[in-house]
Design an enzyme around this catalytic site. Structure first.
Site, mmCIF file in Angstrom:
data_model
loop_
_atom_site.group_PDB
_atom_site.id
_atom_site.type_symbol
_atom_site.label_atom_id
_atom_site.label_comp_id
_atom_site.label_asym_id
_atom_site.label_seq_id
_atom_site.Cartn_x
_atom_site.Cartn_y
_atom_site.Cartn_z
ATOM 1 N N VAL A 191 37.595 30.568 -10.609
ATOM 2 C CA VAL A 191 37.053 29.339 -11.191
ATOM 3 C C VAL A 191 38.147 28.527 -11.868
ATOM 4 C CG1 VAL A 191 35.450 28.385 -12.893
ATOM 5 C CG2 VAL A 191 34.770 30.350 -11.505
ATOM 6 N N CYS B 278 28.128 36.177 -9.246
ATOM 7 C CA CYS B 278 27.029 35.313 -9.696
ATOM 8 C C CYS B 278 25.645 35.897 -9.404
ATOM 9 C CB CYS B 278 27.143 33.935 -9.034
ATOM 10 S SG CYS B 278 28.448 32.898 -9.723
#
Length: 421
Positions: A17, A261
């Site tokens: 990220v 996730c």
């Protein structure tokens, strides 16, 4: 607050990220990327990104971007974007240690007028209830008077070279109306797809939590269908292809649900709900189905071997793939390990081949040694990850005439396999 052009941005955490985000912002602002992993920083300075998200050319030709492990150098920055991992522990509870450690690091050098934006996935309320008190305690500053916060949930899709950071619409939010506008304008200045300004930090946090919980539940539905259809001797892939001819059918596929996730975020939402006295039924039932798929796959393979007359103990099995998704080196929370350990418990000789994964990382994280290439003859081949490279393998080089081929991803010709998930 200072005009956008006067800000210097610090990105805390340079994984899947943080690094793409740092690169994107460095095209318009001076950016300092910070990570506690010295090896990671050294590699990035040399132009090497082990996640394969950013090329050597970009890393070495981004003059606005620098990297460091020295937290004191962050004091020159005015905006801090936190992109550290938010995993779960062995009890499926949120592990906020990296997030709170990052908050302490920032708090020690926080100044009046600074803005801290969190991107790490959390439960609603975490930013203001858990992180802000740490920032205040470390800095001695007052929230929403001396410094401000924002939340903009990450939407990075590892391995996706089309839907990249700047091409995915970003949800933004801030702790005051002025802070919210600032955060929104900051992201809008680099995100081509635009932004969506949420009414509060909690709304933005909740939006991220339900994005992945929704996908998890949908996948658990088709996984449960696979469990049912297996007992009926019906090919689930064919059923889904038939149902998918209707325009509004959601085309999810069964499989092992891992990653940073989908297999994690629903537990954050459930944890918060339970702390408020509500015990979620649908969310956790979906998690239970998905968490048991590894055991189902292993047992299915054993049954296929028995049908062909193979002795289970000592059988040589090749698992193709250990990353959590195709064409990507990301091994975080991979559920292939569930299959591996279950097969080992049967006394089978299990080898894992994955040219995308780092053998060092897999060994360190899971205690599994990857093989450099398939060798010898296997009683069974289990394809668990749909890497493109696996479709070019010549299975005749390492299978026997009576070997079992089990294709979890339905990427091989149906006539060439014994079963699909």
């Amino acid at each position: 607050m200072l005009p956008l052009s006067d800000h210097r941005i610090a990105v805390i955490g340079l994984g899947y990220v943080g690094l793409p985000l740092a690169v994107a912002f460095s095209q318009k602002y001076p950016v300092l990327g910070f990570d506690i992993n010295k090896k990671r920083i050294d590699e990035l300075k040399q132009g090497y990104d082990k996640t394969r998200e950013v090329s050597e050319q970009i890393l070495l030709n981004s003059p606005g971007l620098d990297f460091t492990t020295d937290a004191q150098l962050l004091s020159s920055c005015t905006v801090f974007i936190v992109t550290v991992p938010t995993p779960i522990d062995s009890y499926k509870k949120p592990n906020l240690v990296p997030l709170l450690d990052a908050s302490r690091t920032i708090g020690r050098i926080l100044k009046k007028g600074d803005v801290v934006v969190y991107e790490s996935t959390v439960y609603p309320g975490c930013t203001e209830d858990d992180c802000v008190p740490v920032l205040e305690a470390e800095s001695g500053l007052e929230y929403n008077k001396d410094f401000f916060c924002g939340y903009s949930p990450e939407r990075i899709n590892p391995g996706d070279k089309i839907n990249t950071f700047t091409r995915i619409k970003k949800v933004t939010s801030g702790s005051t109306p002025e802070a919210a506008r600032f955060v929104d304008e900051l992201y809008a200045s680099v995100v081509e797809a635009g932004t969506h300004l949420a009414s509060s930090i909690k709304v933005a946090e909740a939006s991220k939590a339900i994005e992945n919980a929704q996908r998890d539940i949908n996948i658990s539905f088709v996984n449960e269908l696979a469990l049912i259809f297996d007992r009926m001797d019906i090919d689930t892939t064919e059923v889904l292809e038939a149902a998918g001819t209707k325009w509004n059918f959601l085309k999810y596929k069964p499989g092992l649900v891992g990653g940073h996730c989908i297999g994690v975020d629903p537990y954050y939402l459930a944890y918060k709900a339970e702390s408020l006295g509500y015990y979620p039924q649908v969310i956790l039932s979906g998690r239970r189905v998905n968490d048991t798929m590894g055991i189902f796959v292993a047992n299915k393979l054993v049954k296929l071997l028995i049908r062909k007359g193979h002795k289970i103990e000592g059988s040589k099995v090749l698992i193709l793939g250990i990353t959590f998704k195709e064409n990507c080196p990301d091994i975080r929370n991979t559920r292939v390990t569930d299959v591996y350990r279950e097969l080992k418990d049967f006394g089978m000789n299990v080898e894992v081949y994955d040219p995308w994964a780092s053998a060092e990382q897999v060994s360190t994280e899971y205690g599994i040694s990857l093989i450099p290439k398939p060798a010898g003859r296997y009683e069974a081949v289990l394809l668990t990850v749909a890497h493109d490279v696996f479709q070019t393998l010549d299975f005749k080089d390492f299978v026997k005439t009576d070997s079992v081929i089990f294709d979890l991803k339905s990427i091989l010709p149906k006539e060439s396999v014994d079963s699909r998930l």
